[in-house]
Design an enzyme around this catalytic site. Structure first.
Site, PDB file in Angstrom:
ATOM      1  N   ARG A   1      32.288-122.451  83.354  1.00 48.40           N
ATOM      2  CA  ARG A   1      33.580-123.144  83.460  1.00 48.40           C
ATOM      3  C   ARG A   1      34.722-122.185  83.110  1.00 48.40           C
ATOM      4  O   ARG A   1      34.488-121.064  82.656  1.00 48.40           O
ATOM      5  CB  ARG A   1      33.615-124.397  82.573  1.00 48.40           C
ATOM      6  CG  ARG A   1      33.441-124.171  81.089  1.00 48.40           C
ATOM      7  CD  ARG A   1      33.311-125.520  80.383  1.00 48.40           C
ATOM      8  NE  ARG A   1      32.807-125.389  79.036  1.00 48.40           N
ATOM      9  CZ  ARG A   1      33.587-125.292  77.965  1.00 48.40           C
ATOM     10  NH1 ARG A   1      34.888-125.304  78.097  1.00 48.40           N
ATOM     11  NH2 ARG A   1      33.052-125.176  76.767  1.00 48.40           N
TER      12      ARG A   1
ATOM     13  N   ILE B   1      37.609-119.545  83.028  1.00 48.05           N
ATOM     14  CA  ILE B   1      37.744-118.204  83.609  1.00 48.05           C
ATOM     15  C   ILE B   1      36.381-117.713  84.098  1.00 48.05           C
ATOM     16  O   ILE B   1      36.260-117.135  85.177  1.00 48.05           O
ATOM     17  CB  ILE B   1      38.325-117.231  82.549  1.00 48.05           C
ATOM     18  CG1 ILE B   1      39.772-117.616  82.208  1.00 48.05           C
ATOM     19  CG2 ILE B   1      38.242-115.788  83.024  1.00 48.05           C
ATOM     20  CD1 ILE B   1      40.376-116.838  81.038  1.00 48.05           C
TER      21      ILE B   1
ATOM     22  N   GLY C   1      47.603-118.077  63.074  1.00 45.90           N
ATOM     23  CA  GLY C   1      46.536-119.094  63.118  1.00 45.90           C
ATOM     24  C   GLY C   1      45.256-118.594  63.761  1.00 45.90           C
ATOM     25  O   GLY C   1      44.294-119.340  63.930  1.00 45.90           O
ATOM     26  N   GLN C   2      45.269-117.306  64.159  1.00 52.42           N
ATOM     27  CA  GLN C   2      44.084-116.782  64.861  1.00 52.42           C
ATOM     28  C   GLN C   2      43.624-115.446  64.268  1.00 52.42           C
ATOM     29  O   GLN C   2      43.309-114.510  65.015  1.00 52.42           O
ATOM     30  CB  GLN C   2      44.374-116.609  66.354  1.00 52.42           C
ATOM     31  CG  GLN C   2      44.571-117.921  67.101  1.00 52.42           C
ATOM     32  CD  GLN C   2      44.472-117.757  68.602  1.00 52.42           C
ATOM     33  OE1 GLN C   2      44.922-116.760  69.154  1.00 52.42           O
ATOM     34  NE2 GLN C   2      43.890-118.737  69.271  1.00 52.42           N
TER      35      GLN C   2
ATOM     36  N   TYR D   1      40.128-114.876  65.646  1.00 49.72           N
ATOM     37  CA  TYR D   1      40.102-114.615  67.096  1.00 49.72           C
ATOM     38  C   TYR D   1      40.781-113.276  67.415  1.00 49.72           C
ATOM     39  O   TYR D   1      40.268-112.475  68.213  1.00 49.72           O
ATOM     40  CB  TYR D   1      40.818-115.775  67.791  1.00 49.72           C
ATOM     41  CG  TYR D   1      40.812-115.771  69.297  1.00 49.72           C
ATOM     42  CD1 TYR D   1      39.692-116.198  70.009  1.00 49.72           C
ATOM     43  CD2 TYR D   1      41.940-115.386  70.023  1.00 49.72           C
ATOM     44  CE1 TYR D   1      39.704-116.219  71.400  1.00 49.72           C
ATOM     45  CE2 TYR D   1      41.968-115.417  71.406  1.00 49.72           C
ATOM     46  CZ  TYR D   1      40.845-115.837  72.093  1.00 49.72           C
ATOM     47  OH  TYR D   1      40.863-115.870  73.471  1.00 49.72           O
TER      48      TYR D   1
ATOM     49  N   TYR E   1      47.986-116.263  78.778  1.00 52.34           N
ATOM     50  CA  TYR E   1      47.596-117.688  78.741  1.00 52.34           C
ATOM     51  C   TYR E   1      47.226-118.149  80.153  1.00 52.34           C
ATOM     52  O   TYR E   1      48.030-118.078  81.081  1.00 52.34           O
ATOM     53  CB  TYR E   1      48.728-118.524  78.151  1.00 52.34           C
ATOM     54  CG  TYR E   1      48.797-118.343  76.643  1.00 52.34           C
ATOM     55  CD1 TYR E   1      48.179-119.260  75.799  1.00 52.34           C
ATOM     56  CD2 TYR E   1      49.413-117.235  76.078  1.00 52.34           C
ATOM     57  CE1 TYR E   1      48.200-119.084  74.414  1.00 52.34           C
ATOM     58  CE2 TYR E   1      49.441-117.047  74.703  1.00 52.34           C
ATOM     59  CZ  TYR E   1      48.834-117.972  73.880  1.00 52.34           C
ATOM     60  OH  TYR E   1      48.850-117.792  72.516  1.00 52.34           O
ATOM     61  N   ILE E   2      45.974-118.595  80.267  1.00 56.25           N
ATOM     62  CA  ILE E   2      45.412-118.981  81.564  1.00 56.25           C
ATOM     63  C   ILE E   2      45.139-120.482  81.534  1.00 56.25           C
ATOM     64  O   ILE E   2      44.706-121.022  80.500  1.00 56.25           O
ATOM     65  CB  ILE E   2      44.103-118.205  81.835  1.00 56.25           C
ATOM     66  CG1 ILE E   2      44.301-116.683  81.665  1.00 56.25           C
ATOM     67  CG2 ILE E   2      43.553-118.531  83.223  1.00 56.25           C
ATOM     68  CD1 ILE E   2      45.321-116.028  82.574  1.00 56.25           C
TER      69      ILE E   2
END
Ligand code: NDP
Length: 241
Positions: A12, A14, A143-144, A147, A179-180
Site C-alpha cells: 500500500r 508509496i 515530535g519525530q 523517525y 509529504y506524499i
C-alpha cells in the site's frame, strides 16, 4: 534475464505504487508487508503481484521471506527498502518502545534485508539498493526524534554501502520523499496538514507515483553511475545542500 525486485511495505501507499511501476516496467516483483492481510490480498487481486508477509524488523523472519521469494521468482537483484512506520511524540513524552519500534522497523530493517541479498548481488556483479528515507531525516521534525534519527540513519547507511558496492556493480541510493498523499499523511490532523501544504512551494502533496518513478530510474541500467546519492523529491519544501 528478467530481474527480480523486492519492495518492502509494497502492498500500500508509496510501496504499492513502486511495486506497480516496477511490474509495468517488466520486472518480477515481490511485495512484502507486515500484518495487514486484507490490504495485501486486495493488492494481489488488483495487480497480480505476489505478496509476502514477514516482519522486516526480525532478521530471521526476513531470511525466511527472502528464501521464499527467491524460490518463487529467482535471486533478488533489486531491493527497495520502503517499509516504515511513525510513532510520533514530543521527546519528553517519547517512550523507549516508541523509539525502538521506529528504529527497528525504519532503520534496522534495511540491514536485515540488504545484508541477506548483498552477497548474491556482489557475486552476480549487479545490484540495486534503494532506501526510502524522508524529508524529516534531512531536516529533523518536531515530535519525530525517533523517525528523524532512523531516516537520517538510512542516509549514512547509503553513503557507506555505496562505496562498498561500487566495484561489484551494486549501486546504493536513498530517496527522500516530502509529504506524499498516503494513509501515513492522511492520519495527520487536518489543520496541521493545511499548514504543511502551505509550506510546499509546488502547492500540493506529492503523489506516490512520483516516488515510484524515481525508484524505477535508480533501478535501471541507465543509472549505473548514480550511487551514494540522496535524491530529494519534495516539491521544494526543503532544499538540501
Ligand atoms: P504506509 O503506512 O501507507 O505503508 C507502510 C507499508 O509498510 C505497508 O505495506 C506496511 O505493511 C509496511 N510495514 C509496516 N511495518 C512493517 C513491518 N514491520 N514489516 C513489514 N512491512 C511493514 O506508508 P507510506 O507509503 O506513507 O510510506 C512508505 C515509506 O515512505 C515509509 O518508509 C515512510 O517513512 C516513507 N515516507 C513517507 C512519506 C509520506 O508522506 N507518506 C514521506 C516521507 C517518507 P502492512 O500494510 O501490513 O502494515
Amino acid at each position: 534475464m528478467t530481474k527480480t525486485v523486492l519492495v518492502t511495505g509494497g502492498t500500500r501507499g508509496i510501496g504499492r505504487a513502486i511495486s506497480e511501476t516496477m511490474k509495468a516496467k517488466g520486472y518480477k516483483v515481490a511485495a512484502n508487508y507486515g500484518g495487514n492481510d486484507e490490504v495485501a490480498k486486495l493488492c494481489e487481486k488488483e495487480t497480480g503481484i505476489r505478496c509476502y508477509k514477514f516482519d522486516v524488523a526480525d532478521y530471521e523472519a526476513v531470511g525466511k521471506g527472502i528464501a521464499a521469494i527467491e524460490a518463487d521468482l529467482g535471486p533478488i537483484d533489486i531491493v527497495i527498502n520502503n517499509a516504515g512506520v511513525t510513532r510520533d511524540a514530543p521527546f519528553h513524552k517519547m517512550t523507549l518502545d516508541q523509539w525502538q519500534q521506529v528504529i527497528n522497523i525504519d532503520l534496522t530493517s534495511a540491514f536485515n534485508v540488504t545484508r541477506q541479498v548483498w552477497d548474491g548481488m556482489r557475486e552476480r556483479g549487479f545490484g540495486r539498493v534503494i532506501n526510502i528515507s524522508s524529508i524529516n531525516g534531512q531536516k529533523g521534525q518536531f515530535g519525530q526524534a525517533n523517525y528523524s534519527a532512523a531516516k537520517a540513519g538510512l542516509i549514512g547507511f547509503t553513503k557507506a554501502l555505496a562505496q562498498e558496492g561500487a566495484k561489484k556493480g551494486v549501486t546504493v541510493n536513498v530517496v527522500c520523499p516530502g509529504y506524499i498523499d498516503t494513509e501515513m499523511v492522511q492520519a495527520v490532523p487536518e489543520k496541521v496538514l493545511e499548514s504543511i501544504i502551505a509550506s510546499i512551494p509546488v502547492g500540493r502533496l506529492g503523489k506516490a507515483e512520483e516516488i515510484a518513478s524515481m525508484c524505477a530510474y535508480l533501478a535501471s541500467e541507465e543509472a549505473a553511475f548514480i550511487t551514494g546519492a540522496t535524491m530529494t523529491v519534495n516539491g521544494a519544501q526543503y532544499i538540501a545542500g
